[in-house]
Design an enzyme around this catalytic site. Sequence first.
Site, mmCIF file in Angstrom:
data_model
loop_
_atom_site.group_PDB
_atom_site.id
_atom_site.type_symbol
_atom_site.label_atom_id
_atom_site.label_comp_id
_atom_site.label_asym_id
_atom_site.label_seq_id
_atom_site.Cartn_x
_atom_site.Cartn_y
_atom_site.Cartn_z
ATOM 1 N N LYS A 53 0.839 -1.208 0.000
ATOM 2 C CA LYS A 53 0.000 0.000 0.000
ATOM 3 C C LYS A 53 0.873 1.258 0.000
ATOM 4 O O LYS A 53 0.549 2.245 -0.667
ATOM 5 C CB LYS A 53 -0.940 -0.010 1.220
ATOM 6 C CG LYS A 53 -2.049 -1.067 1.120
ATOM 7 C CD LYS A 53 -2.814 -1.254 2.433
ATOM 8 C CE LYS A 53 -3.817 -2.408 2.322
ATOM 9 N NZ LYS A 53 -4.509 -2.695 3.599
ATOM 10 N N GLN A 97 -4.200 -1.574 10.095
ATOM 11 C CA GLN A 97 -4.232 -2.868 9.413
ATOM 12 C C GLN A 97 -4.788 -3.964 10.333
ATOM 13 O O GLN A 97 -4.344 -4.115 11.472
ATOM 14 C CB GLN A 97 -2.817 -3.229 8.930
ATOM 15 C CG GLN A 97 -2.724 -4.488 8.105
ATOM 16 C CD GLN A 97 -3.413 -4.392 6.744
ATOM 17 O OE1 GLN A 97 -3.515 -3.319 6.153
ATOM 18 N NE2 GLN A 97 -3.904 -5.513 6.233
ATOM 19 N N ASP A 120 -10.932 3.080 5.284
ATOM 20 C CA ASP A 120 -11.294 1.657 5.304
ATOM 21 C C ASP A 120 -12.810 1.479 5.317
ATOM 22 O O ASP A 120 -13.312 0.397 4.995
ATOM 23 C CB ASP A 120 -10.737 1.012 6.588
ATOM 24 C CG ASP A 120 -9.507 0.155 6.336
ATOM 25 O OD1 ASP A 120 -9.391 -0.394 5.230
ATOM 26 O OD2 ASP A 120 -8.685 0.038 7.256
#
Length: 293
Positions: A53, A97, A120
């Site tokens: 990412k 994460q 997210d």
Amino acid sequence: MAEIIDGNAIAKSLHEELRSELLAMGSADLRKPCVAFVRVGENPASVSYVSKKQKVSAEIGIESRLHVLPESVSQPELNSLIDSLNADDNVDAILVQAPLPPHLSERDTFNRVRPDKDVDGFSAANLGLLCQEDASAFVACTPAGILEIIKRSGVETRGKNAVVIGRSIIVGKPLGLLLMRKGVDATVSICHSRTENLREICARADILIAAVGRPMTVSADMVKEGACVIDVGINRVPCAEKKSGYRLVGDVDFDGVVSKCSKITPVPGGVGPMTVAMLMKNTVAAYKRHVLK
Ligand code: GUN
């Protein structure tokens, strides 16, 4: 033989679009977009995903910061990092994460992220907006990437049976909402570990999406002739021939299913790159909200 959907190619064209958009916006007095990644511990898959990412962010022209916390970090310590990123006007986007170690609450962590930085889309606020079909919701990246694949591959969704195996906050739940929303109009079934007659339900699917995290969950007898099969699984299986010692496989028995379905996503190179591309898209959207307001 099915068409093998090239997630890398679709993701690449999205990256190009975003890069051009940022270049067109670029001016001396405008700061660059910035995404902050938070990783807890050294889970090898998380290390690899976050570094991917970061690499793509740099290619597009998005700055990134990485905060690595020890596995033993407490919830108040994690919250305090999120609070400082929430308050930082130079940070547009925050991604913690998953999975987190079991002593931490993913729900409390996701809800701590300011909704306008929650790229997210896992916070109660953004999931609620998605449920309300509000266009301002940040939509979770894997479900958003799957929908983009479906759209760009010309798969009809209206009135079709879409079966999702998996009910997680990261994939199954938001994907169900996306597939049923107006304009997409699929008839959605969400299956999980307690589902009875899984084979029969899957065999009715025009679009079958596997998000289980277990290799070989979907076999050819579970797939309708001509269905579109989307494989969300990224499982590491030991492999002596590979330098890394493992190879990646999805949740679908690819070799068994490929001759029966009309389209299928491979692993790797299917959904994975699209998840990253949608994160980039959400980050650019968050940035525009912050600098163009
Ligand atoms: N772990 C697996 N997929 C994801 C994702 O899309 N976002 C975050 N934050 N963690 C994940």
